[in-house]
Write an enzyme that holds these catalytic residues in place. Sequence first.
Site, PDB file in Angstrom:
ATOM      1  N   ASN A   9      92.495  54.116  35.856  1.00  0.00           N
ATOM      2  CA  ASN A   9      91.709  53.728  34.684  1.00  0.00           C
ATOM      3  C   ASN A   9      90.283  54.225  34.916  1.00  0.00           C
ATOM      4  O   ASN A   9      89.529  53.624  35.675  1.00  0.00           O
ATOM      5  CB  ASN A   9      91.749  52.194  34.535  1.00  0.00           C
ATOM      6  CG  ASN A   9      90.857  51.701  33.419  1.00  0.00           C
ATOM      7  OD1 ASN A   9      90.371  52.483  32.603  1.00  0.00           O
ATOM      8  ND2 ASN A   9      90.637  50.387  33.380  1.00  0.00           N
ATOM      9  N   HIS A  99      92.535  45.219  28.336  1.00  0.00           N
ATOM     10  CA  HIS A  99      91.835  45.142  29.624  1.00  0.00           C
ATOM     11  C   HIS A  99      90.785  44.029  29.543  1.00  0.00           C
ATOM     12  O   HIS A  99      90.183  43.808  28.480  1.00  0.00           O
ATOM     13  CB  HIS A  99      91.168  46.484  29.939  1.00  0.00           C
ATOM     14  CG  HIS A  99      90.627  46.553  31.332  1.00  0.00           C
ATOM     15  ND1 HIS A  99      89.434  45.963  31.685  1.00  0.00           N
ATOM     16  CD2 HIS A  99      91.130  47.087  32.464  1.00  0.00           C
ATOM     17  CE1 HIS A  99      89.226  46.157  32.983  1.00  0.00           C
ATOM     18  NE2 HIS A  99      90.237  46.841  33.475  1.00  0.00           N
ATOM     19  N   GLU A 148      95.471  41.451  36.487  1.00  0.00           N
ATOM     20  CA  GLU A 148      94.155  41.829  37.007  1.00  0.00           C
ATOM     21  C   GLU A 148      93.208  40.630  36.960  1.00  0.00           C
ATOM     22  O   GLU A 148      92.557  40.396  35.927  1.00  0.00           O
ATOM     23  CB  GLU A 148      93.547  42.959  36.169  1.00  0.00           C
ATOM     24  CG  GLU A 148      94.298  44.260  36.233  1.00  0.00           C
ATOM     25  CD  GLU A 148      93.367  45.437  35.957  1.00  0.00           C
ATOM     26  OE1 GLU A 148      93.296  46.330  36.793  1.00  0.00           O
ATOM     27  OE2 GLU A 148      92.692  45.424  34.923  1.00  0.00           O
ATOM     28  N   GLY A 154      86.400  45.559  40.353  1.00  0.00           N
ATOM     29  CA  GLY A 154      85.151  46.235  40.723  1.00  0.00           C
ATOM     30  C   GLY A 154      84.318  45.499  41.751  1.00  0.00           C
ATOM     31  O   GLY A 154      83.125  45.775  41.886  1.00  0.00           O
ATOM     32  N   SER A 185      90.254  46.127  42.758  1.00  0.00           N
ATOM     33  CA  SER A 185      89.792  46.541  44.091  1.00  0.00           C
ATOM     34  C   SER A 185      90.890  47.155  44.958  1.00  0.00           C
ATOM     35  O   SER A 185      90.942  46.915  46.172  1.00  0.00           O
ATOM     36  CB  SER A 185      89.114  45.367  44.803  1.00  0.00           C
ATOM     37  OG  SER A 185      87.958  44.973  44.082  1.00  0.00           O
TER      38      SER A 185
HETATM   39  P1  PGA Z   1      88.764  48.340  40.123  1.00  0.00           P
HETATM   40  O1  PGA Z   1      89.142  48.180  38.590  1.00  0.00           O
HETATM   41  O2  PGA Z   1      89.897  49.088  40.802  1.00  0.00           O
HETATM   42  O3  PGA Z   1      87.480  49.125  40.121  1.00  0.00           O
HETATM   43  O4  PGA Z   1      88.610  46.972  40.695  1.00  0.00           O
HETATM   44  C1  PGA Z   1      90.459  47.907  38.184  1.00  0.00           C
HETATM   45  C2  PGA Z   1      90.531  47.823  36.693  1.00  0.00           C
HETATM   46  O5  PGA Z   1      89.581  47.343  36.065  1.00  0.00           O
HETATM   47  O6  PGA Z   1      91.533  48.238  36.076  1.00  0.00           O
END
Ligand code: PGA
Length: 222
Positions: A9, A99, A148, A154, A185
């Site tokens: 993504n 999302h 998620e 993030g 993450s």
């Molecule tokens: P991340 O994001 O891998 O940067 O934690 C995942 C996402 O938001 O789909």
Amino acid sequence: MDKIFIIANWKSNMSLLEAQNWLEEFSNFSSEVRNFPDKKVIICPSFVFLSQIRNILTEKKIPVSLGSQDVSTFDKGAYTGEVNAMQIKEFCEYSLIGHSERRTNFEETEDRLSKKIEMARKYGLKTILCVRGTDDLKDNKSEIIAYEPVFAIGTGNPDTPENANLIAGQIKDQKKAEYVIYGGSINSGNVKNFTSAPNIDGVLVGGASLDPQEFFLIVKNA
Ligand code: PGA
């Protein structure tokens, strides 16, 4: 063996040049990716790049499918600024829906998400519905559900594989999706802990997918 989904993504990142460079670099790994027939690799770029990225994937025979990051609640028609499922289907097989960044910043209600899933289905897009936990499940069904948790997105602080596996099992028990993946993450060092859990069928990767080498390692290690 069932497929393992590894989905990038890219969010609202990358210029066209950066996306082209990413693909150029990732294409060096094409033959290795082809050696993993059980892994389904999907990238979800911004709408504006879908057409060009589709062409590059075809020209360079890169074994990657495309997904959109969203889809309109409306069909084609007088909806200025919207990108509808019929248009997306020209370039993509998949669409991310709901999302948490969209739920938080763009007032995506359950009603809207249902309409998005309905539109995606109407035009044959496979849906990847993102949920923050089991409370987000409501009435929606999807081919793939991505669990998620917000605290993991993030932050460098993923959920534990044990808890992610538990939630994925609950989603499957409720028969909301054939496949359940985990996101938050993920990197090349922790991906296997998740993909080796019995209820988890893959990963959704944000930040770490922006680096083609790291993303290839995630695919390899998954
Ligand atoms: P991340 O994001 O891998 O940067 O934690 C995942 C996402 O938001 O789909």
